[in-house]
Motif scaffolding. Structure first.
Motif, mmCIF file in Angstrom:
data_model
loop_
_atom_site.group_PDB
_atom_site.id
_atom_site.type_symbol
_atom_site.label_atom_id
_atom_site.label_comp_id
_atom_site.label_asym_id
_atom_site.label_seq_id
_atom_site.Cartn_x
_atom_site.Cartn_y
_atom_site.Cartn_z
ATOM 1 N N ILE A 242 25.657 86.302 67.310
ATOM 2 C CA ILE A 242 25.571 87.138 69.459
ATOM 3 C C ILE A 242 24.509 86.196 70.028
ATOM 4 N N ARG A 243 23.751 84.892 69.490
ATOM 5 C CA ARG A 243 23.328 84.332 69.497
ATOM 6 C C ARG A 243 24.344 83.174 70.583
ATOM 7 N N SER A 244 24.965 82.942 69.398
ATOM 8 C CA SER A 244 25.859 81.803 69.859
ATOM 9 C C SER A 244 27.251 82.271 71.376
ATOM 10 N N TYR A 245 27.395 83.400 71.314
ATOM 11 C CA TYR A 245 28.219 83.932 72.490
ATOM 12 C C TYR A 245 27.194 83.874 73.463
ATOM 13 N N LEU A 246 25.575 84.329 73.389
ATOM 14 C CA LEU A 246 25.399 84.294 74.828
ATOM 15 C C LEU A 246 24.998 83.042 75.353
ATOM 16 N N LEU A 247 24.505 81.818 74.172
ATOM 17 C CA LEU A 247 24.228 80.618 74.348
ATOM 18 C C LEU A 247 25.863 79.979 74.965
ATOM 19 N N HIS A 248 26.625 79.669 74.203
ATOM 20 C CA HIS A 248 28.194 79.769 75.149
ATOM 21 C C HIS A 248 28.506 80.240 76.477
ATOM 22 N N TYR A 249 28.324 81.006 76.868
ATOM 23 C CA TYR A 249 28.452 81.489 78.285
ATOM 24 C C TYR A 249 27.173 81.234 79.258
ATOM 25 N N GLY A 250 26.082 81.485 78.490
ATOM 26 C CA GLY A 250 25.102 80.861 79.187
ATOM 27 C C GLY A 250 24.742 81.953 79.641
ATOM 28 N N ALA A 283 22.957 72.841 78.897
ATOM 29 C CA ALA A 283 23.041 73.306 80.035
ATOM 30 C C ALA A 283 22.769 74.528 80.280
ATOM 31 N N LEU A 284 22.387 74.775 79.919
ATOM 32 C CA LEU A 284 22.232 76.658 80.319
ATOM 33 C C LEU A 284 21.705 77.200 81.126
ATOM 34 N N ARG A 285 20.463 76.378 81.410
ATOM 35 C CA ARG A 285 19.530 76.654 82.718
ATOM 36 C C ARG A 285 20.847 76.723 83.961
ATOM 37 N N ILE A 289 22.732 79.594 86.590
ATOM 38 C CA ILE A 289 22.694 79.890 87.775
ATOM 39 C C ILE A 289 24.571 79.467 88.900
ATOM 40 N N LEU A 290 25.438 78.804 88.176
ATOM 41 C CA LEU A 290 26.959 78.819 88.412
ATOM 42 C C LEU A 290 27.293 79.908 88.090
ATOM 43 N N ARG A 291 26.819 80.934 86.648
ATOM 44 C CA ARG A 291 27.796 82.260 86.784
ATOM 45 C C ARG A 291 26.858 83.421 87.713
ATOM 46 N N GLN A 292 25.786 83.459 88.149
ATOM 47 C CA GLN A 292 25.569 84.259 88.877
ATOM 48 C C GLN A 292 26.067 84.183 90.302
ATOM 49 N N LEU A 293 26.171 82.375 90.995
ATOM 50 C CA LEU A 293 27.215 82.464 92.105
ATOM 51 C C LEU A 293 28.407 82.825 91.790
ATOM 52 N N VAL A 294 28.760 82.598 90.883
ATOM 53 C CA VAL A 294 30.198 83.344 90.622
ATOM 54 C C VAL A 294 30.227 84.366 90.786
ATOM 55 N N ILE A 299 30.764 80.801 96.427
ATOM 56 C CA ILE A 299 32.123 80.046 96.215
ATOM 57 C C ILE A 299 31.567 79.325 96.078
ATOM 58 N N ASP A 300 30.702 78.619 98.140
ATOM 59 C CA ASP A 300 30.535 77.497 98.724
ATOM 60 C C ASP A 300 29.529 76.956 97.758
ATOM 61 N N SER A 301 28.630 77.567 97.537
ATOM 62 C CA SER A 301 27.390 77.425 97.021
ATOM 63 C C SER A 301 27.624 76.682 95.282
ATOM 64 N N VAL A 302 28.705 77.424 94.862
ATOM 65 C CA VAL A 302 28.908 76.909 93.222
ATOM 66 C C VAL A 302 29.601 75.584 93.202
ATOM 67 N N PHE A 303 30.939 74.927 94.634
ATOM 68 C CA PHE A 303 30.899 73.903 94.769
ATOM 69 C C PHE A 303 29.861 72.473 94.989
ATOM 70 N N GLN A 304 28.748 73.202 95.578
ATOM 71 C CA GLN A 304 27.541 72.718 96.615
ATOM 72 C C GLN A 304 26.795 72.672 95.167
ATOM 73 N N LYS A 305 26.491 72.888 93.656
ATOM 74 C CA LYS A 305 26.055 72.469 92.873
ATOM 75 C C LYS A 305 26.813 71.660 91.149
ATOM 76 N N ILE A 306 28.186 72.334 91.365
ATOM 77 C CA ILE A 306 28.360 70.929 90.806
ATOM 78 C C ILE A 306 28.482 69.839 90.968
ATOM 79 N N LYS A 307 29.047 69.491 92.547
ATOM 80 C CA LYS A 307 28.653 68.424 93.356
ATOM 81 C C LYS A 307 27.366 67.440 92.667
#
Length: 436
Positions: A242-250, A283-285, A289-294, A299-307
């Motif tokens: 379970i921990r590995s699943y939660l870690l994997h998907y952030g 890159a857990l944190r 953040i990216l998951r919550q934005l999605v 989506i604009d903030s997603v691209f901004q953060k990725i960039k």
């Protein structure tokens, strides 16, 4: 460290591994439905010994019209197709309307090319329960004392248990007994008559069975479950998975709450057994953040953060084509079957004043935002220099275990002549949840 150090260059991530998650509603429904398999529905009176004639136009009743004076004066008849195999059990019943002069009625299973002048069980690769002596016949020269005789008014059934390969037979709603199924290949439900005026009606499931076949199915499922539960697992394995699943998907917040609860239950939890904790925590944190934005649709903030955090990702031409689906490049994805239906339904959203209430409104549900978030999560994980196996970008340890379970289940069916129930996770999970 994820804020201070630039991430290494990312290789191309094959997002087609996520394509099943993007199936349309109808596609998911088709996937979760059992594969169609022909089932016996009537008797094949054209392929018979000619010792009887039809009593009913629905081909579910037959009467013997031979003399029955010789051993090979049998009137045997098979069902119109073989017993289905992608299930736990198959079963059918006959009602003895008239036992005739000697009651030489047989019920069982035979292969397609069986000599229908013989009772089921007389020749190899066949099995039959006979009413005149109560014997079980199981191939040339093999017969056993098995159960009671049966006569006029009795209901007799024959079935195949694919979970623990066996033939089984019933009388008047009660199990008579079973015998090991050591016969391979398609087997046809078969009935045989062998004395004057014998008459039976067959039930292939259009009417309720006298025997409780559903209870038997449940019992067989429980047997399998008991065998599984006998296997010992260390108490911490489930915690690690379970921990590995939660870690994997952030899912960092859920992970923190889970750790608090699991620590009180398993204070000596060790993080072993191949769980790549360090890689999963990469890159857990950021991924949280990216998951919550999605999920918020930003989506604009997603691209901004990725960039800002992972500029090398947006330099990948393959990714640019995937995320630029609304531009001129969109047409490139229509020939790809994995995306074609999804793209067509996505574009159709533009035709509705209130797309959320339309027939394709499911695309705007939170579950589909989760799929997008999973793809973004995989792309970020692909920048981890310590993760060499590309499959680790897409799948958690739990998902790999489920894939292995499906592979093992398929191999088990292959060793059993591809007979037995196919593993369909949505159905199995629903059944186990309901019984637990």
């Amino acid at each position: 460290m994820e804020d201070d150090q630039p991430a290494p260059a990312a290789d191309a991530v094959n997002l087609f591994g996520f394509s099943p998650r993007w199936w349309s509603g109808p596609e998911w429904k088709r996937t979760n439905e059992p594969a169609e398999e022909p089932e016996p529905s009537h008797l094949n009176t054209f392929n018979s010994s000619g010792m009887f004639h039809n009593v009913s136009p629905d081909k579910l009743s037959v009467r013997y019209v031979g003399c029955g004076q010789h051993g090979y004066d049998v009137g045997a008849v098979q069902a119109n197709c073989p017993a289905p195999t992608r299930r736990i059990v198959y079963y059918f019943e006959i009602k003895v309307k008239n036992a005739g002069q000697h009651g030489r009625i047989g019920i069982g299973f035979t292969p397609k090319e069986y000599d229908l002048r013989k009772q089921p069980g007389w020749d190899p690769n066949s099995c039959g329960y006979h009413g005149d002596d109560g014997y079980l016949y199981h191939g040339s020269g093999k017969r056993y004392r098995f159960g009671p005789t049966f006569t006029s008014g009795d209901t007799v059934g024959a079935g195949i248990n694919y979970a623990f390969p066996q033939f089984f037979f019933t009388k008047n709603g009660e199990l008579v007994g079973n015998v090991v199924k050591d016969i391979k290949g398609p087997l046809f439900p078969t009935i045989a008559l062998h004395s004057q005026n014998e008459e039976v009606t067959v039930n292939f499931g259009k009417q309720p069975f006298l025997f409780d076949i559903k209870a038997l199915e449940l019992e067989e499922r429980q047997k399998v479950r008991v065998l599984i539960e006998k296997e010992y697992l260390t108490p911490t394995v489930s915690v690690q998975i379970i921990r590995s699943y939660l870690l994997h998907y952030g899912y960092q917040d859920t992970l923190d709450s889970f750790d608090v609860e699991s620590e009180s239950m398993h204070p000596q939890v060790t993080r072993e057994n191949g769980v790549e904790e360090e890689g999963c925590a990469y890159a857990l944190r950021h991924r949280k953040i990216l998951r919550q934005l999605v999920k918020n649709g930003d989506i604009d903030s997603v691209f901004q953060k990725i960039k800002e955090w992972y500029p090398q990702i947006l330099q990948n031409q393959e990714l640019l084509e995937a995320v630029g689906y609304a531009r001129a490049e969109l047409s490139r994805f229509f020939p790809i079957k994995s995306y074609a239906d999804l793209l067509e339904e996505t574009m159709s959203l533009l035709a509705y004043d209130d797309p959320q209430k339309s027939c394709v409104g499911y695309l705007l549900e939170d579950s589909h935002r989760e799929y997008v978030a999973d793809a973004v999560n995989a792309i970020v994980l692909s920048t981890n220099p310590n993760m060499s196996d590309p499959r680790n970008y897409l799948y958690s340890c739990l998902e790999k275990l489920l894939r292995q379970l499906i592979a093992c289940f398929s191999q088990r069916r292959a060793l059993n002549n591809n007979e037995g129930q196919e593993l369909r996770l949505p159905v199995e999970l629903e059944i186990n949840h309901g019984s637990g």
